[in-house]
Design an enzyme around this catalytic site. Sequence first.
Site, PDB file in Angstrom:
ATOM      1  N   ASP A   9     -10.741   2.931   4.475  1.00 54.69           N
ATOM      2  CA  ASP A   9     -11.153   1.526   4.348  1.00 54.69           C
ATOM      3  C   ASP A   9     -12.671   1.425   4.247  1.00 54.69           C
ATOM      4  OD1 ASP A   9      -9.417  -0.540   4.077  1.00 54.69           O
ATOM      5  OD2 ASP A   9      -9.075  -0.851   6.224  1.00 54.69           O
ATOM      6  N   LYS A  17       0.838  -1.203   0.000  1.00 50.27           N
ATOM      7  CA  LYS A  17       0.000   0.000   0.000  1.00 50.27           C
ATOM      8  C   LYS A  17       0.876   1.257   0.000  1.00 50.27           C
ATOM      9  CE  LYS A  17      -3.691  -2.509   2.280  1.00 50.27           C
ATOM     10  NZ  LYS A  17      -4.273  -2.988   3.538  1.00 50.27           N
ATOM     11  N   GLN A  34      -4.242  -1.477   9.864  1.00 48.21           N
ATOM     12  CA  GLN A  34      -4.091  -2.809   9.264  1.00 48.21           C
ATOM     13  C   GLN A  34      -4.569  -3.884  10.231  1.00 48.21           C
ATOM     14  OE1 GLN A  34      -3.035  -3.425   6.049  1.00 48.21           O
ATOM     15  NE2 GLN A  34      -3.603  -5.559   6.429  1.00 48.21           N
TER      16      GLN A  34
END
Length: 284
Positions: free
Chosen positions: A121, A54, A98
């Site tokens: 997200d 990412k 994460q």
Amino acid sequence: MAATLIDGRAIAQDVRAQVARDVAGFTAQTGVAPGLATVLVGDDPASAVYVANKRRACAEAGIADLHRHLPASASAAEVTALLLALNEDPACHGILLQRPLPDGLDDAALSALIAPDKDVDGLTPISAGRLMQGAPGLRPCTPVGVVELLDRHHVPLEGAEVVIVGRSDLVGKPVAHLLLQRNATVTICHSRTRDLPAVCARADVLVAAVGVPRLLGADAVKPGAAVIDVGMNRLPEGLCGDVDFDAVRAVAGLLTPVPGGVGPMTIAMLLRNTLEAARLQAAR
Ligand code: NAP
């Protein structure tokens, strides 16, 4: 005739190139680069690889890398303090915590601390509620990637019969809401669905997000249907999806391969969400 394969790698690359151009325009206009804070707690090797990918993608798109790494021993209070500080940091437009977090830390409770306008997200309860109500907000990356693949292939969604197999908060439910908003007639299947192949075979658009290798065969696919396989199952012989690729390829009209279908779209959509978040915050 064999299904046309959807090239997720090429589409994701195209999205990323467009995001990079748009980021350059945004930065030239505002003097600010969109910033993404990936937050990694602990040293889980798979999570470290995901986060590294990412960060690399961000750098390529001109997005500022505000990565933070806490040790596995970090307490809930320390993670909370970091997330709240990032919520207040004007250079940080997107926050990605994460998962999974180390044992003892509550993934859902900590993710819920992320400010909704920085929730790139799109998975916090507020973002999920906004999606369900059709209110503006950041949408989850993999589900928007699924819709992008369908749009790039001009698959008609209005009035279409869509069947989604899987009802997770991560994939199945958000895909269902996104397609409902596009005026599809949406059916959601799960582990208790009776006669799954018969329900799936009604679909003009079939989305598999299950996690069971090759669960859906040719009998679950209407001839000519668009089939999107979100599944990523690691087998000794390699990665495979939830769809029996060889059998379904002979029946479907459009089909995503695994790997190379939905997978590459997730990071592309994360980049797009980060730019979107920066725009939202600049507009305030
Ligand atoms: P999940 O949370 O485990 O949810 C799986 C869903 O499938 C559940 O709703 C479950 O039903 C349903 N299910 C399980 N067995 C079934 C069966 N035999 N028949 C019908 N439905 C069944 O999984 P997820 O997080 O949504 O992920 C699904 C798959 O997508 C996984 O392979 C994952 O690795 C992959 N994935 C890929 C990406 C990507 O970037 N490409 C991103 C996310 C996930 P119940 O609710 O009744 O238990």
